[in-house]
Scaffold this motif. Structure first.
Motif, PDB file in Angstrom:
ATOM      1  N   VAL A 102     -19.725  24.179  -3.135  1.00 40.42           N
ATOM      2  CA  VAL A 102     -20.525  24.386  -1.926  1.00 40.42           C
ATOM      3  C   VAL A 102     -19.763  23.720  -0.786  1.00 40.42           C
ATOM      4  O   VAL A 102     -19.450  22.524  -0.855  1.00 40.42           O
ATOM      5  CB  VAL A 102     -21.934  23.767  -2.051  1.00 40.42           C
ATOM      6  N   GLU A 138     -28.541  22.114  -1.176  1.00 40.15           N
ATOM      7  CA  GLU A 138     -29.355  22.159  -2.388  1.00 40.15           C
ATOM      8  C   GLU A 138     -29.602  23.610  -2.826  1.00 40.15           C
ATOM      9  O   GLU A 138     -29.450  23.954  -4.003  1.00 40.15           O
ATOM     10  CB  GLU A 138     -30.692  21.452  -2.105  1.00 40.15           C
ATOM     11  N   LEU A 141     -26.677  25.395  -4.692  1.00 39.13           N
ATOM     12  CA  LEU A 141     -26.188  24.890  -5.982  1.00 39.13           C
ATOM     13  C   LEU A 141     -26.398  25.927  -7.085  1.00 39.13           C
ATOM     14  O   LEU A 141     -27.397  26.642  -7.093  1.00 39.13           O
ATOM     15  CB  LEU A 141     -26.944  23.609  -6.366  1.00 39.13           C
ATOM     16  N   THR A 142     -25.449  25.988  -8.007  1.00 34.48           N
ATOM     17  CA  THR A 142     -25.608  26.817  -9.205  1.00 34.48           C
ATOM     18  C   THR A 142     -25.294  25.906 -10.392  1.00 34.48           C
ATOM     19  O   THR A 142     -24.783  24.795 -10.193  1.00 34.48           O
ATOM     20  CB  THR A 142     -24.609  28.002  -9.227  1.00 34.48           C
ATOM     21  N   THR A 145     -21.824  24.508 -10.173  1.00 30.96           N
ATOM     22  CA  THR A 145     -21.350  23.741  -9.014  1.00 30.96           C
ATOM     23  C   THR A 145     -20.766  22.402  -9.465  1.00 30.96           C
ATOM     24  O   THR A 145     -21.425  21.616 -10.136  1.00 30.96           O
ATOM     25  CB  THR A 145     -22.498  23.490  -8.005  1.00 30.96           C
ATOM     26  N   VAL A 148     -19.173  19.447  -3.782  1.00 30.04           N
ATOM     27  CA  VAL A 148     -19.730  19.715  -2.453  1.00 30.04           C
ATOM     28  C   VAL A 148     -18.712  19.150  -1.462  1.00 30.04           C
ATOM     29  O   VAL A 148     -18.310  17.990  -1.570  1.00 30.04           O
ATOM     30  CB  VAL A 148     -21.108  19.031  -2.272  1.00 30.04           C
ATOM     31  N   ALA A 170     -25.504  16.241  -4.328  1.00 25.86           N
ATOM     32  CA  ALA A 170     -24.359  16.539  -5.200  1.00 25.86           C
ATOM     33  C   ALA A 170     -24.515  15.825  -6.537  1.00 25.86           C
ATOM     34  O   ALA A 170     -24.335  16.418  -7.601  1.00 25.86           O
ATOM     35  CB  ALA A 170     -23.051  16.118  -4.517  1.00 25.86           C
ATOM     36  N   ALA A 173     -26.856  17.131  -9.094  1.00 26.18           N
ATOM     37  CA  ALA A 173     -26.357  18.340  -9.758  1.00 26.18           C
ATOM     38  C   ALA A 173     -25.095  18.048 -10.569  1.00 26.18           C
ATOM     39  O   ALA A 173     -24.395  18.979 -10.994  1.00 26.18           O
ATOM     40  CB  ALA A 173     -26.067  19.403  -8.702  1.00 26.18           C
ATOM     41  N   ALA A 175     -22.325  17.050  -9.475  1.00 26.47           N
ATOM     42  CA  ALA A 175     -21.144  17.490  -8.731  1.00 26.47           C
ATOM     43  C   ALA A 175     -20.609  16.303  -7.930  1.00 26.47           C
ATOM     44  O   ALA A 175     -21.306  15.304  -7.731  1.00 26.47           O
ATOM     45  CB  ALA A 175     -21.522  18.634  -7.794  1.00 26.47           C
TER      46      ALA A 175
END
Ligand SMILES: *Cc1c(COP(=O)(O)O)cnc(C)c1O
Length: 389
Positions: A102, A138, A141-142, A145, A148, A170, A173, A175
């Motif tokens: 992202v 937000e 996000l997948t 992800t 970021v 981040a 998730a 990430a």
């Protein structure tokens, strides 16, 4: 006697800028880190060396710069690269096919180009969002992800992203948060304080500050991430030569002297521009009229010398650019000398027209990098140049 030449993170910013990462050279005690202009190092015997084998992997001049900038950012490991893009390209090698990123929609033009024209071909996936609103991060996000990426303030529209909120999103998730800190410099903004995982710079800009080299640097805290970046650095080899590393190191010694002056000149010129053109035409996070001024104040201790101005049409922009005498028409920023540029046809020419328009990088937008000259002379130059608008 032990001396504070090393990464003493409790020392003040100025002391770190001047000393961190550097020790007197062992042969003669030279106070300045030498330019180790060498490709290889003599080994004492098989498997016996002083920790240096080949200069792609390690170079003492480069290491001094890496430790110095890491100390300024409040991070533990620095990795110097041959350019800001070289740094980002190497950071992106932490990821693999199928990983999703992202990314702020208003990032540096070269960042978008690297992602859209090259890295996408290797199966990395990118979603670009307006990171001024953390909810958009937000929402993008997948399950894939892994990263970021935000730039704050952005180039050239000076938009601000909430670093703490971005880091929290981040991390929830799993990430990483990667921050391009080129515009603010560690003097005004330290993304690690807000939870960033990797901070990178084009050292070409404020860190070097003298417009005489091109370079990049990445800083991390995590040891595992550091080991992976060192592996990439040595494997991909986008390293700076020792002379460029030395120039950047010389630049950082005065970062704390230059940045307050960039900031002072930036504020004065932004206020002048507002008076002349109205507050909706001037983009500078230090202005109370900037829609994110409060957020900027929370995560930055100053705003620097970057200002963008909307002049309405390309013709007016061209007229103003053409009349400047002290502000030089050139790409780049962050040097002691003042520059002026036209993002649509210069730094952001590779951004497709439609996307550029959506972002607000119009043909009438000009960008100023206010240097550290006498502000009266800079204002006189602008007075003359803006006479036509
Ligand atoms: C200049 C710049 C870069 C790219 O760095 P180079 O040293 O030119 O490769 C990346 N991000 C920002 C914000 C920049 O201004």
């Amino acid at each position: 006697m032990t001396r504070v030449f090393d990464e003493d993170l409790t020392a003040g910013f100025a002391t770190r800028a001047i000393h961190a990462g550097q020790r007197p050279e062992p042969l003669a005690g030279a106070i300045m880190t030498p330019i180790y202009q060498t490709s290889t190092y003599v080994q004492e015997g098989l498997g016996q060396n002083k920790g240096y084998e080949y200069a792609r992997g390690k170079n003492p001049t480069r290491e001094a710069l890496e430790r110095n900038v890491a100390a300024l950012e409040g991070g533990r490991h620095g990795f110097a690269f041959s350019s800001g893009m070289g740094a980002l390209d190497s950071i992106m090698k932490l990821f693999r096919t199928g990983d999703h990123v992202v990314c702020g929609e208003n990032v540096y033009g070269g960042t978008f180009r690297l992602f859209d024209k090259l890295l996408q071909n290797f199966g990395l996936r990118f979603t670009y969002v307006d990171t001024r609103d953390p909810q958009r991060i937000e929402d993008a996000l997948t399950p894939e992800t892994r990263l970021v990426l935000v730039e704050t303030p952005t180039n050239p529209l000076m938009r601000i992203t909430d670093l703490r909120a971005s880091a929290e999103i981040a991390h929830r998730a799993n990430a990483l948060l990667l921050v391009d800190n080129t515009f603010a410099s560690p003097f005004f903004q330290r993304p690690f304080d807000f939870g960033a995982d990797i901070v990178y710079h084009s050292t070409t800009k404020y860190l070097n500050g003298h417009s005489d080299m091109v370079g990049g640097i990445a800083v991390v805290n995590d040891d595992d991430l550091a080991a992976r970046l060192q592996f990439i650095l040595n494997s991909a080899g986008a390293v700076p030569g020792p002379f460029d590393a030395w120039l950047a190191l010389r630049g950082t010694k005065t970062l704390h002297l230059r940045m307050p002056r960039h900031d002072e000149n930036g504020r004065t010129i932004a206020a002048w521009l507002v008076e002349r053109l109205g507050e909706d035409k001037v983009f500078y996070p230090g202005l109370p009229s900037h829609p994110q001024h409060e957020l900027a104040k929370r995560q930055m201790s100053g705003f620097g010398g970057m200002i963008s101005v909307e002049l309405g049409t390309k013709e007016r922009a061209a007229q103003v650019l053409g009349r400047c005498r002290l502000f030089s028409l050139a790409e780049s920023l962050g040097g002691v000398e003042s520059l002026i540029s036209h993002p649509a046809s210069m730094t952001h020419a590779s951004v497709p027209l439609e996307h550029r328009m959506e972002l607000g990088i119009s043909d009438g937008l000009i960008r100023l990098s206010c240097g550290v000259e006498d502000v009266g002379d800079l204002l006189a130059d602008l007075e003359h140049a803006f006479h036509v608008v």
